[in-house]
Design a protein around this motif. Structure first.
Motif, mmCIF file in Angstrom:
data_model
loop_
_atom_site.group_PDB
_atom_site.id
_atom_site.type_symbol
_atom_site.label_atom_id
_atom_site.label_comp_id
_atom_site.label_asym_id
_atom_site.label_seq_id
_atom_site.Cartn_x
_atom_site.Cartn_y
_atom_site.Cartn_z
ATOM 1 N N GLU B 327 33.134 -26.853 29.530
ATOM 2 C CA GLU B 327 32.453 -26.497 30.768
ATOM 3 C C GLU B 327 33.132 -27.168 31.962
ATOM 4 O O GLU B 327 33.423 -26.522 32.971
ATOM 5 C CB GLU B 327 30.981 -26.912 30.705
ATOM 6 C CG GLU B 327 30.175 -26.187 29.640
ATOM 7 C CD GLU B 327 30.316 -26.824 28.268
ATOM 8 O OE1 GLU B 327 30.940 -27.910 28.175
ATOM 9 O OE2 GLU B 327 29.823 -26.262 27.285
ATOM 10 N N THR B 330 36.702 -25.764 32.519
ATOM 11 C CA THR B 330 36.644 -24.402 33.057
ATOM 12 C C THR B 330 36.195 -24.448 34.508
ATOM 13 O O THR B 330 36.769 -23.787 35.376
ATOM 14 C CB THR B 330 35.655 -23.542 32.252
ATOM 15 O OG1 THR B 330 35.984 -23.658 30.882
ATOM 16 C CG2 THR B 330 35.745 -22.091 32.666
ATOM 17 N N GLY B 388 29.867 -25.146 49.015
ATOM 18 C CA GLY B 388 29.265 -24.787 47.738
ATOM 19 C C GLY B 388 27.931 -24.096 47.862
ATOM 20 O O GLY B 388 26.999 -24.382 47.112
ATOM 21 N N LEU B 389 27.834 -23.159 48.786
ATOM 22 C CA LEU B 389 26.570 -22.440 48.926
ATOM 23 C C LEU B 389 26.458 -21.377 47.840
ATOM 24 O O LEU B 389 27.378 -20.595 47.643
ATOM 25 C CB LEU B 389 26.490 -21.774 50.297
ATOM 26 C CG LEU B 389 25.097 -21.215 50.541
ATOM 27 C CD1 LEU B 389 24.262 -22.219 51.277
ATOM 28 C CD2 LEU B 389 25.155 -19.910 51.285
ATOM 29 N N PRO B 390 25.336 -21.344 47.137
ATOM 30 C CA PRO B 390 25.172 -20.338 46.087
ATOM 31 C C PRO B 390 25.324 -18.929 46.654
ATOM 32 O O PRO B 390 24.893 -18.652 47.767
ATOM 33 C CB PRO B 390 23.742 -20.556 45.609
ATOM 34 C CG PRO B 390 23.427 -21.946 45.959
ATOM 35 C CD PRO B 390 24.192 -22.238 47.207
ATOM 36 N N PHE B 395 29.986 -22.400 44.805
ATOM 37 C CA PHE B 395 28.846 -22.850 44.017
ATOM 38 C C PHE B 395 29.096 -22.703 42.523
ATOM 39 O O PHE B 395 28.809 -23.607 41.741
ATOM 40 C CB PHE B 395 27.597 -22.061 44.408
ATOM 41 C CG PHE B 395 26.430 -22.310 43.507
ATOM 42 C CD1 PHE B 395 25.778 -23.526 43.538
ATOM 43 C CD2 PHE B 395 26.016 -21.356 42.599
ATOM 44 C CE1 PHE B 395 24.714 -23.771 42.699
ATOM 45 C CE2 PHE B 395 24.958 -21.598 41.751
ATOM 46 C CZ PHE B 395 24.302 -22.810 41.796
ATOM 47 N N VAL B 396 29.620 -21.549 42.136
ATOM 48 C CA VAL B 396 29.834 -21.304 40.707
ATOM 49 C C VAL B 396 30.727 -22.392 40.116
ATOM 50 O O VAL B 396 30.439 -22.950 39.053
ATOM 51 C CB VAL B 396 30.455 -19.908 40.486
ATOM 52 C CG1 VAL B 396 30.740 -19.683 39.032
ATOM 53 C CG2 VAL B 396 29.538 -18.838 41.023
ATOM 54 N N ILE B 399 28.815 -25.989 40.282
ATOM 55 C CA ILE B 399 27.729 -26.225 39.333
ATOM 56 C C ILE B 399 28.283 -26.332 37.915
ATOM 57 O O ILE B 399 27.809 -27.142 37.109
ATOM 58 C CB ILE B 399 26.632 -25.128 39.450
ATOM 59 C CG1 ILE B 399 25.361 -25.546 38.719
ATOM 60 C CG2 ILE B 399 27.091 -23.807 38.904
ATOM 61 C CD1 ILE B 399 24.471 -26.425 39.522
ATOM 62 N N THR B 400 29.324 -25.541 37.634
ATOM 63 C CA THR B 400 29.935 -25.652 36.308
ATOM 64 C C THR B 400 30.594 -27.018 36.137
ATOM 65 O O THR B 400 30.498 -27.648 35.082
ATOM 66 C CB THR B 400 30.966 -24.530 36.098
ATOM 67 O OG1 THR B 400 30.445 -23.328 36.654
ATOM 68 C CG2 THR B 400 31.247 -24.315 34.649
ATOM 69 N N PHE B 402 29.706 -29.765 37.703
ATOM 70 C CA PHE B 402 28.615 -30.735 37.543
ATOM 71 C C PHE B 402 28.112 -30.745 36.113
ATOM 72 O O PHE B 402 27.862 -31.794 35.524
ATOM 73 C CB PHE B 402 27.448 -30.401 38.473
ATOM 74 C CG PHE B 402 27.711 -30.672 39.920
ATOM 75 C CD1 PHE B 402 28.537 -31.728 40.303
ATOM 76 C CD2 PHE B 402 27.132 -29.906 40.903
ATOM 77 C CE1 PHE B 402 28.778 -31.983 41.636
ATOM 78 C CE2 PHE B 402 27.368 -30.155 42.235
ATOM 79 C CZ PHE B 402 28.193 -31.184 42.602
ATOM 80 N N PHE B 403 27.971 -29.553 35.581
ATOM 81 C CA PHE B 403 27.455 -29.465 34.214
ATOM 82 C C PHE B 403 28.381 -30.187 33.243
ATOM 83 O O PHE B 403 27.934 -30.966 32.398
ATOM 84 C CB PHE B 403 27.299 -27.997 33.806
ATOM 85 C CG PHE B 403 26.689 -27.813 32.459
ATOM 86 C CD1 PHE B 403 25.317 -27.833 32.299
ATOM 87 C CD2 PHE B 403 27.485 -27.651 31.331
ATOM 88 C CE1 PHE B 403 24.757 -27.687 31.052
ATOM 89 C CE2 PHE B 403 26.924 -27.510 30.083
ATOM 90 C CZ PHE B 403 25.559 -27.519 29.950
ATOM 91 N N PHE B 406 28.195 -33.872 33.781
ATOM 92 C CA PHE B 406 26.907 -34.370 33.316
ATOM 93 C C PHE B 406 26.883 -34.506 31.809
ATOM 94 O O PHE B 406 26.386 -35.486 31.255
ATOM 95 C CB PHE B 406 25.800 -33.419 33.783
ATOM 96 C CG PHE B 406 24.422 -33.970 33.624
ATOM 97 C CD1 PHE B 406 23.852 -34.718 34.621
ATOM 98 C CD2 PHE B 406 23.706 -33.735 32.465
ATOM 99 C CE1 PHE B 406 22.576 -35.232 34.479
ATOM 100 C CE2 PHE B 406 22.432 -34.245 32.314
ATOM 101 C CZ PHE B 406 21.863 -34.996 33.319
ATOM 102 N N ALA B 413 27.883 -38.069 36.910
ATOM 103 C CA ALA B 413 27.370 -36.813 37.454
ATOM 104 C C ALA B 413 26.466 -37.096 38.642
ATOM 105 O O ALA B 413 26.571 -36.454 39.691
ATOM 106 C CB ALA B 413 26.621 -36.043 36.386
ATOM 107 N N VAL B 417 27.242 -35.668 42.386
ATOM 108 C CA VAL B 417 26.419 -34.640 43.024
ATOM 109 C C VAL B 417 26.176 -34.963 44.499
ATOM 110 O O VAL B 417 25.860 -34.080 45.294
ATOM 111 C CB VAL B 417 25.093 -34.453 42.249
ATOM 112 C CG1 VAL B 417 24.151 -33.508 42.967
ATOM 113 C CG2 VAL B 417 25.367 -33.896 40.870
ATOM 114 N N VAL B 420 27.235 -32.794 47.424
ATOM 115 C CA VAL B 420 26.435 -31.695 47.964
ATOM 116 C C VAL B 420 25.915 -32.041 49.353
ATOM 117 O O VAL B 420 25.942 -31.234 50.276
ATOM 118 C CB VAL B 420 25.258 -31.422 47.000
ATOM 119 C CG1 VAL B 420 24.257 -30.498 47.627
ATOM 120 C CG2 VAL B 420 25.770 -30.833 45.713
#
Lengths: 100, 518, 633
Positions: B327, B330, B388-390, B395-396, B399-400, B402-403, B406, B413, B417, B420
């Protein structure tokens, strides 16, 4: 046949003359000729070696040296010419624009 | 397919540069026409890579491999899901960058275009080389045109900036060269054959102690390029001084070479050293994220603000990469593309502003939205993508990332974050001061809104931003399998050595504790 | 019929795109038609879906529709998928219904603005984002809506960006919200890593299966609640909402009263199982809600700006919603959300009508006696004020009372008491507003008085509709004393929201509590009457007696100043210092230092380079001699 040692002695003499001339003379043309003499001294030594021991490589090298010397003469003289045009002199003690 | 597409897209720009040499330097239209159409052709050709790329297939694709200089030096090209989009990003941004220079670059246009095209060759080469020698040649080859781009068409302090840029990167890459020599030597000692093939090197199992040094050499080269804290100070200077197109290429693609180097070379080659140094590198990445954000907050020059935001964003990318899971990696690759687009566009936008005002200082602006509404919309989209606005691409990726981070380490993490908040703060504050409020400077009243040419090169980026934010699957699907394989490679390598060193075949036992074949 | 629900968000989105791309070529009439029509279309879809859902058995909720797989990387998977259940139904109806009325109202309110098209593009985009938020079936997609509404809020607060205060307010709203978003993202990550999904159904299932340890659930719930405090303007992140009044008034009504700010409440209600399971987190929600309800109400007491009073009132009312959620009465919280959407947007729109009539004047000290000039604005305004004050038979009474009763029933007396204190103040400041604006002597500036006019129909009709709803909306959620099945609303939400543990109060107590609520409201109104109509000297006397208190309240406890001094300034100044002393001096200094050192040595060695050919040749000769010498001997 002349023994190869003589050739070597002659070569050494020529080479030394070349060195001495290079350091004593002050104009680029003469110094240039001194370098040519040194090159040919080396040629002579090579040829002597080739003649005495049938060593073909040495002859090949001589050809190379002659070619290089010719190229060098062409470019070198051109450079001298340009320097003269620009500075109106070819005395080496006046040329030090490459000083660090 | 028998057409050597990779060679084609790599050397077409170079051929174009050669062609330009023989053209008259006064004919601006002709020069631009040729350079631009060539860049567009390269982009179109490179698109075929996307369609021909099979995400599920193992190993590199579109491989071209011929002997070249001997001694393991081969002409060996190929791409996987990681390099595919970096190549596409390069070929996409090059015509855009050229178009953006139309009125920006006023003198020595011919030389300028030649350098830009050479630069493209160099960058593409870096991403597709699978031979260490070839890679190194391309890696260094990108420096030269960049040196001149900043040095000739840059701002007031361009000489300082360009020297700093070149010396900084050279320092790293020279150490890398030494490390490559060592690897080369060890491989020969272990197997008796010469090779510079990166896949051969993947098979090598090195003494952990030696790994440390080699890894540090590679990591330094790449960390400077990224740039990671504390090697970042060349970036603001280079960006501020570089012409718009130079900044765009520098931020969008050249920085990615560093991150790419990590995942292609530094991480898989030295798994044990990676294990040791990962915490240090991760902490540096986090410092980069926060430090870059805070520095961006107080910059007075828009370009250096964007440069520091790059430091922050690249920190996040590196941290996600260092999480060493599918994750995170990627997300990191995807975020590299996003960062390329958003920061590239921010630089384009600042360039547009600079062409009108000849200043980049925030305090010289104010209330531009009123005067240039369309420009303001483009600026805002770029800004929001960067923040990073959705719904937009940033953003995509974020968030990936961050995941992934994390899943690897919760503390990291939580710290990361914070970007942001910081990103929103420095970007929106800048936007407020530049675009909002009353018009403070009467010169602003003479600025024209974006013209057609500018719209033409901004629109593709905006479209991509929305596409990549709303429907990222076409990208992620091609990236993920390659990343998964790369990560699996790194992980398994670590385990083999740590758990059972005796599994090394006797034939390839490490001579005098230096190298062996797994 | 319910299957059409996934179509709800797209009409406004499409309309917004069209307005952005081709807005400059469209006529004003067409723009208004298209923008309002799009939202109305959504409302129709929402209504159809809602009516359809009434026939669906509770076990079949939620209905999920996956449009396409969205993000996919390893185990991180999120679909672009919507879900529909009673809770989304309520939200969707509120958003599209109230949203439509506000769009309509805006046609009149913004008629003379140069940014007309831009305004409706933003407003449509907002509606789209809000619908995504309430329809999303997973938290990642919800976050898209969550941030999307934040963006629109930013754009609309800063709509008149030439005004520095408006631009600053927009930025502040976005950044403060981002602080909350950080909590949201972290909560989302914790959930995702724990159960491998962020679908709401998966989360609820995981809670049922006990996949979350108690501590983790609490942590997640608190993190998410941090997000909610940002979006729903609770202590300590409420500071952006009062400033948000810089935006056009319909925006304040739609975004900063009826819909966006309730997103936090919606999220907490959506994840009610998680909050209930955690327990501690729910307690925190109730406490923060109660504190906010009182804290914001005190600040509303002294404000002179008509919109700011309403803003603080909104914060306070949102606090009540969180009290409801926190004490387990999620249905009551959502019920209050729903009634509040009507009466608060009504209040804002009426205030907008007043401001419009007075050519932009917002200061209540320059109003007064407007009753007779604004005959169609005054009655709705009054109805809104009565509704929010908690007078029986209007919607606000039922919802607020449901919350307070439940707080009492659950034994949360402290929370209940705070709520009651807030209720007194609510009644007081609302009627202070009414009296200062519509009654008493005229303090209108001559210039404004010259242009004084009642608003056009397109503005007053929505007011009338909202006024009607402010009265009747409460009757679908009658108190339990009136019969087991009286609370239709609660029963409707039951598939989503688990009812709280049975309270321990009898019917008598419940009647008594209701009576207390009414009494409290009456007290507030009477005091306001006494202070601002009967004897206007009292407030001045009070201010003279307690100047520090007045100053404290009037300056909103100096919270903005404290945040500035404690957080913002140190951050900016500190960064500046680090930039100057570390980035430039240490890192760059080291670099330039080493470059200078290299330069110095180079200079020192360059003495050897004389530039004379003979010197070089001599060195060359010496080298050759030494070399040969070494070779020979």
């Amino acid at each position: 046949m002349i023994p190869p040692g003589y050739f070597f002695i002659l070569s050494v003499v020529l080479f030394s003359l070349g060195i001495i001339a290079f350091f004593l003379k002050r104009d680029l043309i003469t110094q240039f000729m001194a370098i040519e003499i040194m090159l040919n001294a080396a040629n002579l030594a090579f040829l002597a070696l080739a003649g005495s021991s049938n060593f073909l490589d040495a002859q090949v090298i001589v050809f190379f040296i002659i070619t290089v010397a010719a190229a060098e003469a062409a470019i070198g003289l051109a450079i001298v010419l340009l320097i003269f045009r620009k500075k109106k002199t070819i005395k080496t003690e006046t040329l030090n624009s490459m000083k660090g | 397919m028998n057409i050597p597409i990779l060679s084609l897209i790599t050397f077409l720009p170079l051929a174009g540069a050669l062609l330009l040499i023989f053209l008259p330097k006064e004919n601006k239209n002709l020069l631009y026409g040729i350079a631009l159409s060539l860049a567009v052709v390269v982009f179109l050709v490179s698109l075929s890579l996307y369609f021909g790329f099979d995400a599920q297939a193992d190993g590199p694709q579109f491989v071209e491999k011929t002997g070249w200089l001997g001694f393991g030096i081969q002409y060996h090209l190929g791409i996987d899901g990681i390099s595919l989009f970096l190549v596409l990003l390069t070929t996409l941004l090059m015509p855009i960058a050229l178009l953006s220079s139309w009125s920006y670059i006023q003198d020595r246009i011919k030389v300028y275009l030649i350098f830009m095209l050479i630069l493209e060759t160099g960058i593409i080469g870096v991403f597709i080389s699978l031979n260490m020698f070839l890679f190194y040649v391309f890696w260094e080859a990108t420096l030269i045109p960049m040196y001149f781009l900043i040095g000739i068409w840059g701002g007031k302090r361009r000489i300082y900036a360009t020297m700093k840029f070149v010396l900084f990167t050279m320092l790293g890459s020279l150490l890398m060269l030494v490390a490559i020599f060592v690897l080369y030597h060890l491989y020969y000692k272990a197997t008796g054959t010469y090779s510079l093939n990166i896949f051969d090197y993947y098979q090598m199992l090195l003494d952990p102690k030696l790994q440390t040094w080699l890894f540090l050499a590679f990591a330094l080269a790449f960390a400077i390029k990224v740039p990671m804290f504390p090697f970042h100070t060349w970036l603001p200077d280079a960006h501020v001084e570089a012409p718009t197109a130079g900044s765009v290429i520098l931020a969008a693609v050249l920085l990615k070479m560093g991150a790419y180097g990590f995942i292609r070379f530094a991480l898989p080659l030295f798994p044990n050293a990676v294990e040791t140094f990962l915490p240090v590198l991760s902490v540096l990445a986090i410092i980069g994220i926060i430090y870059g954000g805070l520095m961006a907050l107080i910059q007075k020059d828009i370009k250096s603000l964007v440069a520091y935001s790059s430091v922050s964003h690249m920190g996040l990318i590196m941290l996600a990469l260092f999480s060493l899971n599918v994750e995170g990696a990627t997300g990191a690759i995807y975020q590299m593309l996003n960062h390329g687009l958003s920061t590239g566009m921010l630089f384009l936008v600042v360039g547009i502003l600079y062409e009108r005002s000849h200043t980049r200082l925030i305090k010289d602006f104010g209330g531009l939205s009123k005067q240039m509404p369309v420009f303001s919309a483009f600026f805002l989209v770029a800004l929001l993508s960067s923040a990073g606005l959705p719904g937009l691409n940033g953003f995509v990726g974020e968030i990936t990332c961050f995941f992934g981070i994390f899943a690897a380490n919760k503390t990291f993490a939580i710290l990361s974050v914070s970007t942001v908040i910081l990103a929103a703060a420095y970007l929106l504050w800048m936007f407020e001061r530049v675009m909002h409020g009353p018009i403070t400077n009467e010169k602003i009243l003479s600025y024209k809104d974006v013209n057609k040419r500018e719209i033409v090169y901004l629109v593709p980026i905006v479209v991509l931003m929305f596409w990549m934010g709303l429907y990222p699957q076409p990208f992620l699907r091609k990236i993920e399998p390659s990343v998964a394989r790369a990560i699996a490679g790194i992980k398994s390598a670590t385990k083999v050595f740590v758990q059972k060193p005796e599994s090394v075949p006797a034939k390839f036992k490490i001579p005098e504790g230096s190298a062996g074949i797994r | 019929m319910t299957d059409v629900f996934w179509l709800i968000p797209f009409a406004p989105a499409l309309s917004s795109v069209v307005l952005v791309l081709f807005g400059s070529k469209l006529s004003k009439k067409w723009v208004s038609l298209q923008a309002c029509g799009a939202v109305f279309l959504s409302f129709v879809f929402a209504l159809v879906a809602f009516l359809g859902s009434l026939k669906i058995s509770p076990d079949n909720f939620p209905i999920v529709k996956t449009l396409f797989p969205w993000i996919g990387a390893g185990s991180f998977q999120a679909g672009f998928s919507f879900q529909f259940d009673p809770l989304s139904a309520v939200m969707v109806l509120v958003v599209t219904g109230v949203g439509f009325l506000i769009h309509l109202y805006s046609v009149g309110y913004m008629a003379h603005d140069t940014g007309y098209t831009r305004y409706f593009a933003y407003l449509n985009l907002f509606t789209f984002a809000m619908l995504i938020l309430v329809l999303a079936s997973n938290m990642v997609l919800m976050f898209v809506g969550w941030e999307g509404v934040g963006l629109c809020s930013y754009l609309l607060i800063g709509f008149w960006f030439e005004k520095p205060s408006a631009a600053a307010a927009g930025k502040k709203a976005f950044i403060v919200n981002r602080i909350g978003d950080m909590g949201f993202i972290l909560g989302l990550l914790f959930i995702f890593v724990a159960i491998g999904s962020s679908e709401f159904s998966a989360i609820n299932k995981a809670i049922g299966q006990g996949l979350f340890p108690q501590a983790l659930a609490t942590l997640i719930a608190i993190l998410l609640f941090v997000g909610a405090t940002g979006k729903s303007a609770q202590v300590p992140l409420y500071v952006w909402l009062p400033d948000a009044m810089e935006g056009p008034t319909p925006v304040s009504a739609l975004i900063h009263a009826a819909t966006m700010v309730t997103a936090g409440v919606y999220m907490v209600a959506r994840l009610n199982l998680l909050f209930t399971f955690s327990g501690t987190a729910a307690d925190i929600v109730a406490l923060v809600g109660a504190l906010t309800a009182v804290f914001a109400a005190t600040m509303a007491l002294t404000q002179n700006d008509i919109k700011r009073v309403l803003a603080y009132s909104t914060i306070s009312q949102l606090g009540y919603m969180f009290i409801g959620c926190g004490v387990g009465a999620y249905a009551a919280g959502v019920f209050h959300l729903y009634t509040h959407a009507f009466f608060k947007s009504l209040l804002f729109l009426s205030a907008g009508s007043v401001i419009h009539a007075l050519s932009g004047q917002q200061d209540m000290r320059k109003m007064g006696g407007l009753r007779k000039y604004l005959p169609r604005t005054f009655p709705p305004f009054l109805i809104g004020a009565i509704a929010i004050s908690g007078i029986p038979f209007l919607s606000g009474f039922f919802s607020k009372d449901a919350i307070l009763t439940e707080a009492f029933a659950q034994g949360r007396y402290f929370v209940w008491a705070l709520g009651l204190a807030g209720a007194v103040m609510t009644a007081f400041y609302m009627f202070r507003l009414i009296f200062l604006t519509f009654y008493g002597e005229e303090r209108i500036e001559p210039e404004a008085k010259h242009h004084l006019h009642e608003s056009p129909k397109v503005m007053t009709v929505p007011l009338a509709i909202l006024a009607v709803f402010s009265i009747i909306a409460g009757y679908i959620g009658l108190p339990a004393v009136l019969g087991e099945k009286a609370d239709l609303f609660k029963r409707f939400l039951e598939p989503v929201i688990k009812p709280p543990a049975e309270g321990h109060i009898g019917a008598g107590t419940e009647w008594l509590l209701m009576l207390v609520s009414v009494a409290v409201a009456a007290v507030g109104i009477s005091v306001a009457y006494l202070f601002y109509l009967k004897n206007p000297r009292i407030p001045h006397a009070l201010v003279a007696r307690l100047p520090w208190l007045y100053k404290l309240l009037y300056n909103k406890y100096f919270v903005d100043e404290i945040y500035g001094a404690v957080i913002v300034n140190p951050l900016v100044k500190g960064s500046d210092w680090v930039y100057g002393h570390f980035d430039l001096k240490v890192i760059d200094g080291a670099l330039d230092g080493s470059a200078a050192a290299a330069g110095f040595f180079g200079k020192a060695l360059s003495v050897l380079q004389t530039g004379f050919v003979k010197d070089y040749a001599l060195v060359f000769l010496l080298g050759a001699v030494i070399f040969i010498g070494v070779l020979l001997f």
